[in-house]
Design an enzyme around this catalytic site. Structure first.
Site, short mmCIF file in Angstrom:
data_model
loop_
_atom_site.label_atom_id
_atom_site.label_comp_id
_atom_site.label_asym_id
_atom_site.label_seq_id
_atom_site.Cartn_x
_atom_site.Cartn_y
_atom_site.Cartn_z
N LYS A 13 0.84 -1.21 0.00
CA LYS A 13 0.00 0.00 0.00
C LYS A 13 0.88 1.26 0.00
O LYS A 13 0.68 2.16 -0.80
CB LYS A 13 -0.91 0.05 1.25
CG LYS A 13 -1.83 -1.13 1.40
CD LYS A 13 -2.70 -1.01 2.64
CE LYS A 13 -1.96 -1.05 3.97
NZ LYS A 13 -1.25 -2.32 4.25
N ARG A 88 -9.64 0.69 8.52
CA ARG A 88 -9.19 -0.66 8.78
C ARG A 88 -10.21 -1.47 9.55
O ARG A 88 -9.95 -2.62 9.87
CB ARG A 88 -7.96 -0.57 9.67
CG ARG A 88 -6.67 -0.89 8.98
CD ARG A 88 -5.62 -0.63 10.04
NE ARG A 88 -4.47 -1.41 9.81
CZ ARG A 88 -3.38 -0.97 9.19
NH1 ARG A 88 -3.33 0.24 8.71
NH2 ARG A 88 -2.34 -1.75 9.07
N ARG A 127 11.99 -5.68 4.50
CA ARG A 127 11.65 -4.26 4.39
C ARG A 127 12.60 -3.41 5.23
O ARG A 127 12.97 -3.75 6.33
CB ARG A 127 10.22 -4.00 4.88
CG ARG A 127 9.97 -2.49 4.97
CD ARG A 127 8.55 -2.09 5.04
NE ARG A 127 7.83 -2.73 6.11
CZ ARG A 127 6.52 -2.65 6.24
NH1 ARG A 127 5.81 -1.99 5.34
NH2 ARG A 127 5.92 -3.24 7.23
N ARG A 160 11.62 -1.97 10.68
CA ARG A 160 10.57 -1.46 11.56
C ARG A 160 10.40 -2.40 12.76
O ARG A 160 10.49 -3.61 12.60
CB ARG A 160 9.25 -1.39 10.78
CG ARG A 160 8.77 0.00 10.53
CD ARG A 160 7.68 0.05 9.50
NE ARG A 160 6.45 -0.62 9.90
CZ ARG A 160 5.33 -0.59 9.20
NH1 ARG A 160 5.29 0.08 8.05
NH2 ARG A 160 4.26 -1.22 9.60
N ARG A 171 -0.21 -9.37 13.09
CA ARG A 171 -0.80 -8.32 12.24
C ARG A 171 -1.65 -8.93 11.14
O ARG A 171 -2.70 -8.40 10.78
CB ARG A 171 0.30 -7.45 11.62
CG ARG A 171 0.89 -6.46 12.63
CD ARG A 171 2.22 -5.93 12.19
NE ARG A 171 2.14 -5.12 11.00
CZ ARG A 171 3.19 -4.83 10.23
NH1 ARG A 171 4.39 -5.28 10.56
NH2 ARG A 171 3.05 -4.09 9.16
P1 AP5 Z 1 4.91 -1.60 1.82
O1 AP5 Z 1 4.61 -0.72 0.66
O2 AP5 Z 1 5.69 -1.02 2.94
O3 AP5 Z 1 3.58 -2.31 2.33
P2 AP5 Z 1 2.36 -1.75 3.15
O4 AP5 Z 1 1.13 -2.36 2.57
O5 AP5 Z 1 2.40 -0.25 3.25
O6 AP5 Z 1 2.67 -2.44 4.55
P3 AP5 Z 1 2.61 -1.90 6.02
O7 AP5 Z 1 3.34 -2.87 6.89
O8 AP5 Z 1 3.01 -0.46 6.08
O9 AP5 Z 1 1.11 -2.04 6.30
P4 AP5 Z 1 0.44 -2.15 7.63
O10 AP5 Z 1 -0.95 -2.01 7.15
O11 AP5 Z 1 0.74 -3.33 8.44
O12 AP5 Z 1 1.14 -1.00 8.50
P5 AP5 Z 1 0.76 0.52 8.79
O13 AP5 Z 1 1.99 1.30 8.80
O14 AP5 Z 1 -0.38 0.94 7.94
O15 AP5 Z 1 5.65 -2.90 1.26
C1 AP5 Z 1 6.14 -3.90 2.13
C2 AP5 Z 1 7.54 -4.37 1.69
O16 AP5 Z 1 7.44 -5.10 0.45
C3 AP5 Z 1 8.51 -3.23 1.40
O17 AP5 Z 1 9.80 -3.62 1.77
C4 AP5 Z 1 8.41 -3.01 -0.11
O18 AP5 Z 1 9.62 -2.51 -0.65
C5 AP5 Z 1 8.13 -4.43 -0.60
N1 AP5 Z 1 7.22 -4.47 -1.73
C6 AP5 Z 1 6.15 -3.65 -1.96
N2 AP5 Z 1 5.50 -4.00 -3.10
C7 AP5 Z 1 6.18 -5.10 -3.57
C8 AP5 Z 1 6.01 -5.91 -4.71
N3 AP5 Z 1 5.02 -5.72 -5.59
N4 AP5 Z 1 6.86 -6.94 -4.87
C9 AP5 Z 1 7.88 -7.17 -3.98
N5 AP5 Z 1 8.09 -6.40 -2.90
C10 AP5 Z 1 7.27 -5.39 -2.69
O19 AP5 Z 1 0.22 0.36 10.30
C11 AP5 Z 1 1.09 -0.01 11.34
C12 AP5 Z 1 0.28 -0.24 12.61
O20 AP5 Z 1 -0.37 1.00 12.99
C13 AP5 Z 1 -0.86 -1.24 12.50
O21 AP5 Z 1 -0.42 -2.56 12.73
C14 AP5 Z 1 -1.83 -0.73 13.57
O22 AP5 Z 1 -1.43 -1.15 14.85
C15 AP5 Z 1 -1.67 0.76 13.50
N6 AP5 Z 1 -2.66 1.38 12.60
C16 AP5 Z 1 -2.42 1.98 11.40
N7 AP5 Z 1 -3.57 2.40 10.83
C17 AP5 Z 1 -4.56 2.06 11.69
C18 AP5 Z 1 -5.97 2.19 11.65
N8 AP5 Z 1 -6.60 2.78 10.60
N9 AP5 Z 1 -6.70 1.72 12.70
C19 AP5 Z 1 -6.08 1.15 13.76
N10 AP5 Z 1 -4.76 0.96 13.85
C20 AP5 Z 1 -4.00 1.42 12.82
MG MG Z 2 2.72 1.09 4.84
#
Ligand code: AP5
Ligand code: MG
Length: 214
Positions: A13, A88, A127, A160, A171
Site C-alpha cells: 500500500k 481498517r 523491508r 521497523r 498483524r
Molecule cells: P509496503 O509498501 O511497505 O507495504 P504496506 O502495505 O504499506 O505495509 P505496512 O506494513 O506499512 O502495512 P500495515 O498495514 O501493516 O502497516 P501501517 O503502517 O499501515 O511494502 C512492504 C515491503 O514489500 C517493502 O519492503 C516493499 O519494498 C516491498 N514491496 C512492496 N511491493 C512489492 C512488490 N510488488 N513486490 C515485492 N516487494 C514489494 O500500520 C502499522 C500499525 O499501525 C498497524 O499494525 C496498527 O497497529 C496501527 N494502525 C495503522 N492504521 C490504523 C488504523 N486505521 N486503525 C487502527 N490501527 C492502525
Molecule cells: Mg505502509
C-alpha cells in the site's frame, strides 16, 4: 481523486501510494506513518499507539478516527487524497463515509492490493525504512543504492519494530479478522477495484494505474 488503498500488512500500500501521490499530485495519508512519527517524537498519542502497534493490534477507533478527521480538514486535501491504512475496521469506514457525505463528497475508488500471506511474510523480513523521510525499501525487491543509506535523503535505513516475524503473524491475523470485511463493504457500494500485488513493484504500479484509468 479520493482514493483508499486497502490490503494486508506488507501488500505494498505504502509503496504504491507514494508513487500515485506523485503522479496525481494529491497527498498520501498513512495512519501508520502518522503513528510512527508520534512514537518517534514521544507524544502522548505515540505512547498510546505504541502499546497496540508492538503487539500487532489495531489502535482503538476513537484515536485513529480523530487523527484522520484533523488531517482531512487540511487545505491540501481539497482536491483529493490517498488514504493508506485507513479505514481498517467497519466503524472507521462508516465514520469516513458519514464525514465525507457531510462535506458533500465521497470516495471515488478503493483499490484492494491482494497478496498471499506467505509472500507477505517474505516481504516484511526484507523491508527497510528511512529513519528520516520514511521512504520504504526492500533488501531484495527494492534495494537502496548504497547499503543501509536512504536514496532520497542519505539518512540510515532500519527494520521497523513491528516487522519481527511474530508481530507480522499477529498483524496478519488482525487483518483477516478486522480489515478484510471492508472488501465486502466497498464491493457492495460499487467502489472496489482489485489488483494482484505482483513480485515486481513496477508491474503492480502499472496494474493500479490501469484499473484507475489515470
Ligand atoms: P509496503 O509498501 O511497505 O507495504 P504496506 O502495505 O504499506 O505495509 P505496512 O506494513 O506499512 O502495512 P500495515 O498495514 O501493516 O502497516 P501501517 O503502517 O499501515 O511494502 C512492504 C515491503 O514489500 C517493502 O519492503 C516493499 O519494498 C516491498 N514491496 C512492496 N511491493 C512489492 C512488490 N510488488 N513486490 C515485492 N516487494 C514489494 O500500520 C502499522 C500499525 O499501525 C498497524 O499494525 C496498527 O497497529 C496501527 N494502525 C495503522 N492504521 C490504523 C488504523 N486505521 N486503525 C487502527 N490501527 C492502525
Ligand atoms: Mg505502509
Amino acid at each position: 481523486m479520493k482514493l483508499i488503498l486497502l490490503g494486508a500488512p506488507g501488500a505494498g500500500k505504502g509503496t504504491q501510494a507514494t508513487k500515485l501521490s506523485q503522479k496525481l499530485s494529491i497527498p498520501h495519508i498513512s495512519t501508520g506513518d502518522i503513528f510512527r512519527n508520534n512514537i518517534k517524537n514521544s507524544t502522548e498519542l505515540g505512547k498510546k499507539a505504541k502499546e497496540y502497534i508492538d503487539k500487532g493490534m489495531l489502535v482503538p477507533d476513537e484515536l485513529t478516527i480523530s487523527i484522520v478527521k484533523d488531517r482531512l480538514m487540511q487545505d491540501d486535501c481539497k482536491n483529493g487524497f490517498i488514504l493508506d491504512g485507513f479505514p481498517r475496521t467497519i466503524p472507521q469506514a462508516e465514520y469516513l463515509e458519514k464525514a465525507l457525505n457531510e462535506m458533500g463528497t465521497d470516495i471515488d475508488h478503493v483499490v484492494n492490493v491482494s497478496v498471499a500471506d506467505e509472500e507477505i511474510i517474505k516481504r516484511m523480513s526484507g523491508r527497510r525504512v528511512c529513519t528520516n523521510c520514511g521512504a520504504t525499501f526492500h533488501t531484495v525487491f527494492n534495494p537502496t543504492k548504497k547499503d543501509g543509506i536512504c536514496d532520497n535523503c542519505n539518512a540510515s535505513v532500519i527494520q521497523r519494530d513491528d516487522d519481527k516475524e511474530e508481530t507480522v503473524i499477529s498483524r496478519l491475523k488482525t487483518y483477516h479478522e478486522q480489515t478484510e470485511p471492508l472488501i465486502g463493504f466497498y464491493s457492495k457500494r460499487g467502489k472496489l477495484l482489485t489488483v494482484i500485488g505482483r513480485e515486481e513493484i513496477e508491474e503492480t504500479s502499472k496494474a493500479v494505474i490501469k484499473v484507475l484509468g489515470v
